[in-house]
Scaffold this motif. Sequence first.
Motif, PDB file in Angstrom:
ATOM      1  N   ILE A   1       0.939  -1.296   0.040  1.00 37.70           N
ATOM      2  CA  ILE A   1      -0.103  -0.149  -0.010  1.00 37.70           C
ATOM      3  C   ILE A   1       0.963   1.252  -0.017  1.00 37.70           C
ATOM      4  O   ILE A   1       0.601   2.104  -0.650  1.00 37.70           O
ATOM      5  CB  ILE A   1      -1.094  -0.063   1.128  1.00 37.70           C
ATOM      6  CG1 ILE A   1      -1.906  -1.005   1.098  1.00 37.70           C
ATOM      7  CG2 ILE A   1      -1.667   1.331   1.187  1.00 37.70           C
ATOM      8  CD1 ILE A   1      -2.937  -1.281   2.347  1.00 37.70           C
TER       9      ILE A   1
ATOM     10  N   PHE B   1      -3.927   3.737  -4.196  1.00 34.19           N
ATOM     11  CA  PHE B   1      -4.757   3.143  -3.191  1.00 34.19           C
ATOM     12  C   PHE B   1      -5.809   3.899  -2.637  1.00 34.19           C
ATOM     13  O   PHE B   1      -6.940   3.553  -2.414  1.00 34.19           O
ATOM     14  CB  PHE B   1      -3.916   2.278  -2.215  1.00 34.19           C
ATOM     15  CG  PHE B   1      -4.728   1.435  -1.166  1.00 34.19           C
ATOM     16  CD1 PHE B   1      -4.899   0.095  -1.302  1.00 34.19           C
ATOM     17  CD2 PHE B   1      -4.985   2.068   0.192  1.00 34.19           C
ATOM     18  CE1 PHE B   1      -5.569  -0.476  -0.505  1.00 34.19           C
ATOM     19  CE2 PHE B   1      -5.792   1.225   0.954  1.00 34.19           C
ATOM     20  CZ  PHE B   1      -5.949  -0.112   0.780  1.00 34.19           C
TER      21      PHE B   1
ATOM     22  N   THR C   1      -8.646   5.001  -5.152  1.00 34.13           N
ATOM     23  CA  THR C   1      -9.424   3.962  -5.173  1.00 34.13           C
ATOM     24  C   THR C   1     -10.493   3.702  -4.165  1.00 34.13           C
ATOM     25  O   THR C   1     -11.815   3.740  -4.044  1.00 34.13           O
ATOM     26  CB  THR C   1      -8.886   2.418  -5.289  1.00 34.13           C
ATOM     27  OG1 THR C   1      -7.858   2.674  -6.223  1.00 34.13           O
ATOM     28  CG2 THR C   1      -9.440   1.349  -5.529  1.00 34.13           C
ATOM     29  N   ALA C   2      -9.908   3.975  -3.004  1.00 34.53           N
ATOM     30  CA  ALA C   2     -10.620   4.022  -1.513  1.00 34.53           C
ATOM     31  C   ALA C   2     -11.728   5.070  -1.676  1.00 34.53           C
ATOM     32  O   ALA C   2     -12.910   4.946  -1.047  1.00 34.53           O
ATOM     33  CB  ALA C   2      -9.860   4.123  -0.340  1.00 34.53           C
TER      34      ALA C   2
ATOM     35  N   ILE D   1     -16.291  -3.671  -5.298  1.00 37.48           N
ATOM     36  CA  ILE D   1     -15.154  -3.837  -4.354  1.00 37.48           C
ATOM     37  C   ILE D   1     -14.314  -5.221  -4.888  1.00 37.48           C
ATOM     38  O   ILE D   1     -13.060  -5.274  -5.090  1.00 37.48           O
ATOM     39  CB  ILE D   1     -15.519  -3.984  -2.902  1.00 37.48           C
ATOM     40  CG1 ILE D   1     -15.847  -2.304  -2.415  1.00 37.48           C
ATOM     41  CG2 ILE D   1     -14.197  -4.466  -2.024  1.00 37.48           C
ATOM     42  CD1 ILE D   1     -16.390  -2.555  -1.006  1.00 37.48           C
TER      43      ILE D   1
ATOM     44  N   ILE E   1     -10.509  -5.507  -6.244  1.00 37.60           N
ATOM     45  CA  ILE E   1      -9.633  -6.683  -5.595  1.00 37.60           C
ATOM     46  C   ILE E   1      -8.987  -7.352  -6.867  1.00 37.60           C
ATOM     47  O   ILE E   1      -7.988  -7.723  -6.739  1.00 37.60           O
ATOM     48  CB  ILE E   1     -10.189  -7.420  -4.476  1.00 37.60           C
ATOM     49  CG1 ILE E   1     -10.634  -6.415  -3.397  1.00 37.60           C
ATOM     50  CG2 ILE E   1      -9.298  -8.311  -3.798  1.00 37.60           C
ATOM     51  CD1 ILE E   1      -9.535  -5.577  -2.853  1.00 37.60           C
TER      52      ILE E   1
ATOM     53  N   GLU F   1      -5.164  -6.030   2.669  1.00 34.52           N
ATOM     54  CA  GLU F   1      -5.378  -4.829   1.683  1.00 34.52           C
ATOM     55  C   GLU F   1      -6.783  -4.719   1.395  1.00 34.52           C
ATOM     56  O   GLU F   1      -7.259  -3.644   1.377  1.00 34.52           O
ATOM     57  CB  GLU F   1      -4.728  -5.389   0.367  1.00 34.52           C
ATOM     58  CG  GLU F   1      -3.165  -5.068   0.540  1.00 34.52           C
ATOM     59  CD  GLU F   1      -2.298  -4.978  -0.749  1.00 34.52           C
ATOM     60  OE1 GLU F   1      -3.049  -4.919  -1.710  1.00 34.52           O
ATOM     61  OE2 GLU F   1      -1.465  -5.208  -0.653  1.00 34.52           O
ATOM     62  N   THR F   2      -7.792  -5.806   1.251  1.00 35.26           N
ATOM     63  CA  THR F   2      -9.094  -5.547   1.030  1.00 35.26           C
ATOM     64  C   THR F   2      -9.881  -5.105   2.084  1.00 35.26           C
ATOM     65  O   THR F   2     -10.555  -4.122   1.834  1.00 35.26           O
ATOM     66  CB  THR F   2      -9.604  -7.195   0.564  1.00 35.26           C
ATOM     67  OG1 THR F   2      -8.841  -7.535  -0.380  1.00 35.26           O
ATOM     68  CG2 THR F   2     -11.169  -7.034   0.003  1.00 35.26           C
TER      69      THR F   2
ATOM     70  N   LEU G   1      -9.180  -1.514   2.468  1.00 35.63           N
ATOM     71  CA  LEU G   1      -9.739  -0.737   1.380  1.00 35.63           C
ATOM     72  C   LEU G   1     -11.292  -0.472   1.648  1.00 35.63           C
ATOM     73  O   LEU G   1     -11.564   0.734   1.808  1.00 35.63           O
ATOM     74  CB  LEU G   1      -9.578  -1.442  -0.100  1.00 35.63           C
ATOM     75  CG  LEU G   1     -10.369  -0.995  -1.087  1.00 35.63           C
ATOM     76  CD1 LEU G   1      -9.354   0.094  -1.640  1.00 35.63           C
ATOM     77  CD2 LEU G   1     -10.583  -1.709  -2.103  1.00 35.63           C
TER      78      LEU G   1
ATOM     79  N   ALA H   1     -12.715   3.333   2.974  1.00 38.99           N
ATOM     80  CA  ALA H   1     -13.757   3.756   2.031  1.00 38.99           C
ATOM     81  C   ALA H   1     -14.981   4.071   3.095  1.00 38.99           C
ATOM     82  O   ALA H   1     -15.548   5.017   2.635  1.00 38.99           O
ATOM     83  CB  ALA H   1     -14.337   2.605   1.103  1.00 38.99           C
TER      84      ALA H   1
ATOM     85  N   SER I   1     -16.201  -6.947   1.668  1.00 40.62           N
ATOM     86  CA  SER I   1     -14.860  -6.970   1.315  1.00 40.62           C
ATOM     87  C   SER I   1     -14.051  -8.187   1.570  1.00 40.62           C
ATOM     88  O   SER I   1     -13.124  -8.679   0.713  1.00 40.62           O
ATOM     89  CB  SER I   1     -14.087  -5.909   2.267  1.00 40.62           C
ATOM     90  OG  SER I   1     -14.771  -4.639   2.136  1.00 40.62           O
TER      91      SER I   1
END
Lengths: 382, 238
Positions: free
Chosen positions: A9, A16, A19-20, A280, A284, A315-316, A319, A323, A360
Motif C-alpha cells: 500500500i 490505493f 480507489t478507496a 469492491i 480486488i 489490503e481488501t 480498502l 472507503a 470486502s
Amino acid sequence: MIHLAYQDIRHTLSKFLVTAMGVGMLLGIVLIMIGVYRGMVDDARILLNDIQADLWIVQQDTLGPFAESSRLHQDTQDTLKSLDGIDKAAALTFQNLQLYNRQQQAIRVLAVGYDPAGDFQPVSPERLIQGRALRAQHYEMVVTDKTGFQLGEQIALGRDTYSVVGVTRGTVSSSGDPLIYISLKDAQNVQFSYSNPRIRSDRARGIGGQQTQLVNTVVATLRPGYTPVAVASEIETWKHFTTYTQSEQATILSRNVIERSSKQIGLFTAILVLVSGIIIGLIIYTMTLEKIKEISIMKLIGIPNRLVIKMIVQETLLLGAIAFVFGNFFAHLIYSQFPKRVVLLWNDSLALFSVILAASFLASLVGVYKVMKADPATAIGG
Amino acid sequence: METGGIRVNNLHKTFGQGENAVHVIQGASFEVKPGELAALIAPSGAGKSTLLMMIGCVLDPSSGEIWLGDTQVYQNRWLEKDTRTLRREKIGFIFQAHYLIPFLNVLDNVRLLPLANQEPLPQVEARARELLGYLGLEEKLHAMPSDLSGGQNQRVAIARALATRPQIILADEPTAALDIERAHSVVQLLRQIAKEQRVAIIMVTHDERLLSYCDKILKIVAGKVDTLPPPETTETFI
C-alpha cells in the motif's frame, strides 16, 4: 515478519487512496439513501409526535386524514369532551396548498388548522425558532424555515393575506412537504368555502348554504386511569366514527402512506450495497491481477500461500475500512443539500460497515482464488 | 565431509499420452557439486526450462531420481510432502529479469524468504546486510528496485537467492536482460559465489561467450544431458 500489505500500500499509496475514495463515494451514496429512508419515516411521525394525542377520531370507515379523505363536524370535539375518560379534545384540519413566494415560485405545503385558544397546540415550542405560535383567530401563519418565508412576511392565501408570526424548523408532512399552521377558522374557510360564483351557481340550482363547520379529525387525550383501547371502543359504539390510538395512527402512516416509497428506497439501497460489493470485488480482482507475476515469483521461491493470502485479505479489508470512513465523511458533507430530510444514524453506519467488511472479505476471496491458481512455473522461461 | 549440490539420475518427463506423447527429457543424469558453476545449454524448445522446473521442484517429473545434497527428494514421486518448503529451504532462484518484489526495498527483498522460514530476525538481518555488502550494495539497502540499475537489481536477486543458504541455485538466463559487459560481471560473480559460498549453481544461458567461466557444461541432446568440460576459448557449443 515484513508486513507485505503495508509495504504494498505504501508503494502505491496514492492509487490505493484514490480507489478507496471512489468506493467511499459509492458508500456515501448508500448512506444517503439509508438516510433518505430514515428521513421519510421520521418525517411521517413529526406531526403525530408534535400533536401527542391519545386518540384520533376520524370519519367512519376511513383511515384518517393522513391516508384518506376524512370529514367530521367540528362540534364532535364538544361531544367527545363530555365522554367519560376524555380529558382534552380538539378539532384539526389538514390540507395541501400551494403558496407563492416573492419571486412567484410555487411552494407546496401542508396546512395544519387548529384553534389557537383550544386544548391542543400542534406548534411544538422546541421547533419554534423565531416568533411565536398563533394567537389570533384570523390571518396569522406559522411557517417552516424550508418554505423560505421570513418572520413578518405577508402571504396571500385564498381571499386573504396572512402575516408570518412564527418560524419552525424541521416540521414536514409524511410526504416531505413543509408544514404551515393557520387557525382552524381560516383553514375551514380555505378548505370548505366556495368562491362567490360557485355560491351563486349553487343557489341557482337550489342547493342550500355551504357547510364550513367541518374538520378532518378530532384528537383527544385521556384522563389518568383510562386506556386508549377502552375509550376508543366506547367511542366506536356510537357507530359514527372510527377511532385510532396514537400507535395505530403511526402504523397507518408507516404502512399505508409511506410503505411503497420506503420499500422502493429500501430496494434501491439493497441494490446499491450489492453493486458496491461487486465493485469492491472487481477492484480486488484487478489489484491481484496486477500483482500476479510477483505472486508467481513469491510462490516459486517458496513464500507460503498464507503470507500472500494474508496480504490480499488485509489490503481488501483496509480498502473497505478507508472507503467506509471516506463514505461517512462524504455523506455528512453533502446530506444537507438534499431537498428532503436525510437522517444519518451511526447505527446505520455501523451496520453498513459490517456489511462492507463482509463484502470486502468475500471480495478478497476472489483475489485469494487467483493466488491459489497462480502457477509458479510461469516465472521460469520468461 | 562437504554436503550439498544436486544429483539427477535417469530423469524423464513426458507431456501428453499415447500417440500425442512428447518425451521432452529422456533419462537425464548429471551431478553438480558444491562450489561448481554449471551451464545448462540447449537450443530453444529442447527442454531447458522443463529440466530446470523439475530440479527446482516446481514441475513433477515422470520418473527418475533427484538428490539435493544427501537427501533424496524424488524417486518416481516427491518424497517430501511440501515441495514449496523444499524450494524455500534448499533452492535459490535467479530469473531472466530480476523479479524483485517491487514494493519491498532491497533489504526487505533479501530478508523476506528467511523470515518466511521463521529464522530469527537478528540473524536474518545480519546475513542480509553481509550478503548485500558482499555484492557491493551496502549503500542501497533501503533503495527500491525501481531506483536501481538492471545490474544492481540482478545482484539483489542473487543476494535473495543466497539468503537462505541454499544447496543449489538455479539461474534461468540471469544475463539475458544485461549488456555483455554486465553479463560477464554477473557470471564472474556467480562463479565467485559458487566457490566462496560452497553452493552448486546451474545457469541456463544462450551466450557461449560466458561458458568459459563455468566448471562444466550440461548440454541437452535428444532429451538426455551430456556433461562436457568448459571450453578453453570461445567456441560454438549450441
